[in-house]
Design an enzyme around this catalytic site. Structure first.
Site, short mmCIF file in Angstrom:
data_model
loop_
_atom_site.label_atom_id
_atom_site.label_comp_id
_atom_site.label_asym_id
_atom_site.label_seq_id
_atom_site.Cartn_x
_atom_site.Cartn_y
_atom_site.Cartn_z
N ILE A 40 22.20 -1.64 6.24
CA ILE A 40 20.98 -1.35 7.00
C ILE A 40 19.91 -2.26 6.41
O ILE A 40 19.16 -1.89 5.51
CB ILE A 40 20.60 0.14 6.89
N HIS A 61 15.64 -1.76 6.43
CA HIS A 61 14.91 -0.83 5.56
C HIS A 61 15.42 -1.00 4.13
O HIS A 61 16.56 -0.65 3.82
CB HIS A 61 15.10 0.61 6.04
N LEU A 62 14.55 -1.50 3.28
CA LEU A 62 14.88 -1.73 1.88
C LEU A 62 15.45 -0.47 1.23
O LEU A 62 14.92 0.62 1.42
CB LEU A 62 13.62 -2.17 1.13
N HIS A 63 16.53 -0.64 0.49
CA HIS A 63 17.09 0.47 -0.28
C HIS A 63 17.83 -0.08 -1.49
O HIS A 63 18.46 -1.13 -1.42
CB HIS A 63 18.01 1.35 0.58
N GLN A 64 17.70 0.63 -2.59
CA GLN A 64 18.37 0.24 -3.83
C GLN A 64 19.42 1.29 -4.18
O GLN A 64 19.13 2.48 -4.22
CB GLN A 64 17.38 0.11 -4.97
#
Length: 182
Positions: A135, A138-141
């Site tokens: 995805i 949308h930034l996600h770590q």
């Protein structure tokens, strides 16, 4: 408790292997819940914040970021830290978002150590589709707890990940740990 196995009539050559059926993964294989375009309206990360913590698998909410359990975890306790704001790139974060993003990542590791004693972690983010982001809009770590011997033949040969705990139970364990750990 010993599981019961039943034979089924059909066509094929007996190979002495047991089959581990994971029908809950079919929605992932078929792409259910994947982002539809780059807009927040089609983003599962933007949709999940409107749900209850239990229904959305949210572990903790901050002022500008939140931690959520991965619906398709690599390991037990695999969570993600995300900004509420729908941005694709780490460089798009404001200074205050960056600070809380980092603080949530650190706390996620402390909480996992407190509740599950992992031997190590994989922490990181894939920026863009070509870098492996599922995805990308949308930034996600990812914060993935690791244990010695946690990677075996099942994912490699069987394309199956065996998880010892239901997602709701893991979410509750981490959410309770989040409140208990500084």
């Amino acid at each position: 408790m010993t599981p019961e196995y039943s034979e089924q009539d059909g066509v094929g050559v007996h190979d002495a292997l047991q089959r581990l059926w994971t029908p809950h993964r079919l929605s992932y294989v078929q792409g259910a819940g994947k982002a539809e375009g780059d807009e927040p309206a089609g983003c599962p990360f933007c949709r999940v914040v409107a749900l209850s913590d239990e229904d959305g698998l949210i572990i903790a909410r901050g002022a500008e970021v939140f931690a959520v359990l991965n619906l398709y975890p690599y390991n037990p306790g695999h969570l993600m830290v995300l900004p509420y704001r729908h941005v694709p790139d780490y460089t798009d974060l404001t200074a205050s978002e960056t600070a809380e993003f980092a603080a949530f990542t650190q706390k996620a590791m402390r909480v996992a150590r407190h509740v599950a004693a992992p031997h190590g972690f994989n922490v990181g983010m894939n920026q863009g589709v070509v870098a492996g982001a599922g995805i990308a809009a949308h930034l996600h770590q990812h914060v993935v707890p690791r244990w010695g011997g946690d990677a075996n033949f099942m994912p490699v040969i069987g394309h199956t990940k065996v998880l010892p705990q239901l997602l709701g139970e893991t979410r509750q364990l981490l959410a309770d740990g989040w409140k208990a750990v500084d």
